[in-house]
Design a protein around this motif. Structure first.
Motif, mmCIF file in Angstrom:
data_model
loop_
_atom_site.group_PDB
_atom_site.id
_atom_site.type_symbol
_atom_site.label_atom_id
_atom_site.label_comp_id
_atom_site.label_asym_id
_atom_site.label_seq_id
_atom_site.Cartn_x
_atom_site.Cartn_y
_atom_site.Cartn_z
ATOM 1 N N TYR A 123 0.839 -1.183 -0.005
ATOM 2 C CA TYR A 123 0.138 -0.070 0.058
ATOM 3 C C TYR A 123 0.784 1.300 0.076
ATOM 4 O O TYR A 123 0.720 2.091 -0.728
ATOM 5 C CB TYR A 123 -0.944 -0.078 1.005
ATOM 6 C CG TYR A 123 -2.044 1.396 1.432
ATOM 7 C CD1 TYR A 123 -2.954 1.536 0.242
ATOM 8 C CD2 TYR A 123 -1.649 2.219 2.438
ATOM 9 C CE1 TYR A 123 -3.933 2.412 0.285
ATOM 10 C CE2 TYR A 123 -2.761 3.160 2.266
ATOM 11 C CZ TYR A 123 -3.543 3.321 1.217
ATOM 12 O OH TYR A 123 -4.395 4.531 1.186
ATOM 13 N N ASN A 181 -3.310 11.829 -2.186
ATOM 14 C CA ASN A 181 -4.410 10.748 -2.052
ATOM 15 C C ASN A 181 -4.402 10.222 -3.473
ATOM 16 O O ASN A 181 -5.016 10.653 -4.550
ATOM 17 C CB ASN A 181 -5.826 11.191 -1.826
ATOM 18 C CG ASN A 181 -6.475 12.640 -2.537
ATOM 19 O OD1 ASN A 181 -5.450 13.380 -2.779
ATOM 20 N ND2 ASN A 181 -7.452 12.438 -3.068
ATOM 21 N N PRO A 182 -4.010 8.674 -3.576
ATOM 22 C CA PRO A 182 -4.007 8.184 -4.859
ATOM 23 C C PRO A 182 -5.101 7.154 -4.950
ATOM 24 O O PRO A 182 -5.268 5.924 -5.006
ATOM 25 C CB PRO A 182 -2.828 7.133 -4.796
ATOM 26 C CG PRO A 182 -2.490 6.998 -3.232
ATOM 27 C CD PRO A 182 -3.180 8.074 -2.374
ATOM 28 N N CYS A 183 -6.387 8.085 -4.963
ATOM 29 C CA CYS A 183 -7.756 7.182 -4.924
ATOM 30 C C CYS A 183 -7.664 6.035 -5.949
ATOM 31 O O CYS A 183 -8.344 5.004 -5.446
ATOM 32 C CB CYS A 183 -8.818 8.164 -4.930
ATOM 33 S SG CYS A 183 -8.717 9.466 -3.481
ATOM 34 N N CYS A 187 -5.622 3.285 -4.827
ATOM 35 C CA CYS A 187 -5.816 2.825 -3.698
ATOM 36 C C CYS A 187 -7.145 1.986 -3.516
ATOM 37 O O CYS A 187 -7.261 0.991 -2.948
ATOM 38 C CB CYS A 187 -6.314 4.017 -2.827
ATOM 39 S SG CYS A 187 -6.803 3.688 -1.207
ATOM 40 N N ARG A 188 -8.146 2.208 -4.339
ATOM 41 C CA ARG A 188 -9.409 1.527 -4.551
ATOM 42 C C ARG A 188 -9.261 0.187 -5.528
ATOM 43 O O ARG A 188 -9.518 -1.026 -5.041
ATOM 44 C CB ARG A 188 -10.425 2.093 -5.336
ATOM 45 C CG ARG A 188 -11.003 3.480 -4.605
ATOM 46 C CD ARG A 188 -11.414 3.139 -3.412
ATOM 47 N NE ARG A 188 -12.859 2.462 -3.257
ATOM 48 C CZ ARG A 188 -13.353 2.122 -2.092
ATOM 49 N NH1 ARG A 188 -12.873 2.228 -1.057
ATOM 50 N NH2 ARG A 188 -14.642 1.414 -2.198
ATOM 51 N N ARG A 193 -17.433 11.423 -4.675
ATOM 52 C CA ARG A 193 -15.980 11.800 -4.580
ATOM 53 C C ARG A 193 -15.511 11.969 -6.092
ATOM 54 O O ARG A 193 -15.630 11.018 -6.831
ATOM 55 C CB ARG A 193 -15.136 10.753 -3.983
ATOM 56 C CG ARG A 193 -15.307 10.827 -2.688
ATOM 57 C CD ARG A 193 -14.540 9.519 -1.811
ATOM 58 N NE ARG A 193 -14.949 9.425 -0.560
ATOM 59 C CZ ARG A 193 -14.122 9.619 0.351
ATOM 60 N NH1 ARG A 193 -12.840 10.186 0.079
ATOM 61 N NH2 ARG A 193 -14.424 9.574 1.744
ATOM 62 N N CYS A 234 -9.512 10.058 5.634
ATOM 63 C CA CYS A 234 -8.063 10.000 5.212
ATOM 64 C C CYS A 234 -7.134 11.196 5.173
ATOM 65 O O CYS A 234 -7.399 12.241 4.505
ATOM 66 C CB CYS A 234 -8.464 9.597 3.635
ATOM 67 S SG CYS A 234 -7.097 8.913 2.805
ATOM 68 N N LEU A 257 -4.466 11.498 3.686
ATOM 69 C CA LEU A 257 -3.853 11.785 2.460
ATOM 70 C C LEU A 257 -4.632 13.076 1.541
ATOM 71 O O LEU A 257 -4.110 13.457 0.592
ATOM 72 C CB LEU A 257 -3.854 10.724 1.543
ATOM 73 C CG LEU A 257 -2.937 9.433 2.204
ATOM 74 C CD1 LEU A 257 -3.240 8.249 1.317
ATOM 75 C CD2 LEU A 257 -1.401 9.891 2.290
ATOM 76 N N THR A 258 -5.691 13.133 2.069
ATOM 77 C CA THR A 258 -6.791 14.147 1.265
ATOM 78 C C THR A 258 -6.430 15.591 2.012
ATOM 79 O O THR A 258 -6.806 16.465 1.547
ATOM 80 C CB THR A 258 -8.077 13.776 1.520
ATOM 81 O OG1 THR A 258 -8.555 13.874 2.760
ATOM 82 C CG2 THR A 258 -8.404 12.581 0.822
HETATM 83 S S1 SF4 Z 1 -9.662 8.913 0.337
HETATM 84 FE FE1 SF4 Z 1 -7.768 7.757 1.072
HETATM 85 S S2 SF4 Z 1 -8.447 5.874 1.641
HETATM 86 FE FE2 SF4 Z 1 -10.022 6.667 0.287
HETATM 87 S S3 SF4 Z 1 -9.660 5.925 -1.713
HETATM 88 FE FE3 SF4 Z 1 -8.600 7.916 -1.614
HETATM 89 S S4 SF4 Z 1 -6.490 7.500 -0.575
HETATM 90 FE FE4 SF4 Z 1 -7.846 5.718 -0.251
#
Ligand code: SF4
Length: 328
Positions: free
Chosen positions: A67, A83-85, A88-89, A117, A194, A196-197
């Motif tokens: 991760y 945030n590497p959404c 990450c997902r 989002r 999160c 990361l955001t």
């Molecule tokens: S907000 Fe954070 S935990 Fe949620 S998808 Fe993005 S990086 Fe992942």
């Protein structure tokens, strides 16, 4: 026989609500939480309470270095901050599919809401995430299901969409009303989520990524605490912002970190991530003194110690400009 589901939960309202909405449609399920070092609040109690209420076992799986690797080098880039959404997902869905296979479950449920989002909850992103994670056809999003292409579980006729809510967009009004109906009273506050955001945190993490190959767990924990200063290419100083942080820094500093505390004045506890030389100790003391109750030009006495040595050092407070030169 009703199907078996894997519920991906974060402790936030949407994922807990999705599990509640699905309760009558499944024979059994597992609430699966992927724990990562960037969770802004501890949501365990919310998930535990919902799991007990819904009679689903709660399974916590920590995300490891794989991760961290994707946070450092995401294939699909970052959102507004670090945030590497999408990546990450993708990783979470991959792991959820593995879990589904181990448990012989039929499908995966998420609390995703179409349009909520910008990076990961739009039709294109959802399709990409499913394709790249190998979860194609397996993901059911009950809150927005009536706006989305049907997954296999709906196509099979095992679940009918008629009773599901029609939620999309950023407002949480419908979710809050529905949560009351389902007795979901405790969930992560909207400001949680999160790290990361978050801009400040992302800046500190980005600096850490540039300094170390992969940050250690203690380095990541410390990013959440105090003011951070780079006092040499290899050394970082962290200065507590309040009594709680002062106590926490002193308690969790590993033995090879150096703790610095004012001897007579009121002021912060600080830590340096090594046993520094005298020059760096003076720099650390000068910055720390800035946050004490000292008068201008007053020399502040500090005690410093780590697992091997201890001593005293004095310094006047650095000016704001000097201090900011070191700030991360
Ligand atoms: S907000 Fe954070 S935990 Fe949620 S998808 Fe993005 S990086 Fe992942």
């Amino acid at each position: 026989m009703k199907p078996v589901a894997i519920f991906l939960v974060s402790g936030g309202l949407d994922s807990l609500l999705a599990a509640a909405v699905m309760r009558e449609h499944v024979s059994a399920g597992y609430m699966l939480h992927f724990q990562n070092p960037f969770e802004a609040v501890d949501s365990l109690e919310y998930m535990e309470e919902a799991a007990e209420k819904l009679s689903f076992p709660l399974v916590i799986e920590p995300l490891g270095n794989d991760y961290l690797e994707i946070v450092k080098n995401p294939r699909h880039g970052y959102g507004k901050n670090l945030n590497p959404c999408l990546d990450c997902r993708i990783l979470q869905f991959k792991k959820a599919v593995e879990f589904l296979k181990r448990k012989n479950a039929d499908f995966i449920v998420t609390g995703e809401v179409l349009g909520q989002r910008p990076m990961s909850q739009n039709l294109r992103a959802m399709k990409l995430i499913e394709e790249e994670s190998g979860a194609g056809g397996l993901i059911f999003r009950p809150l927005s299901a009536r706006f989305l292409p049907p997954p296999d579980i709906i196509k099979s006729g095992a679940i009918s969409l008629d009773s599901f809510p029609k939620i999309k967009g950023r407002s949480r009004k419908m979710q809050i009303e529905l949560a009351k109906e389902y007795g979901i009273n405790k969930y992560e506050p909207p400001a949680g989520g999160c790290l990361l955001t978050m801009k400040e945190y992302s800046r500190k993490l980005s600096e850490l990524f540039n300094k170390s190959s992969l940050p250690t767990p203690i380095e990541l924990t410390l990013l959440k605490i105090g003011r951070h200063f780079r006092i040499s290419p290899e050394n970082k100083l962290i200065v507590g912002r309040n009594q709680n942080e002062n106590e926490l820094l002193e308690r969790i500093a590993p033995p090879d970190y150096t703790v610095i505390r004012p001897l007579e004045n009121k002021g912060p506890t600080s830590i340096i991530d090594s046993l520094p030389c005298k020059k760096l100790l003076f720099t650390a003391a000068g910055i720390s003194a800035r946050y004490t109750d000292s008068q201008e030009d007053e020399k502040i006495r500090f005690i410093y110690y780590n697992g091997k040595v201890s001593g005293e050092i004095s310094s006047t407070a650095f000016s704001i400009t000097q201090t900011e030169e070191y700030r991360i």
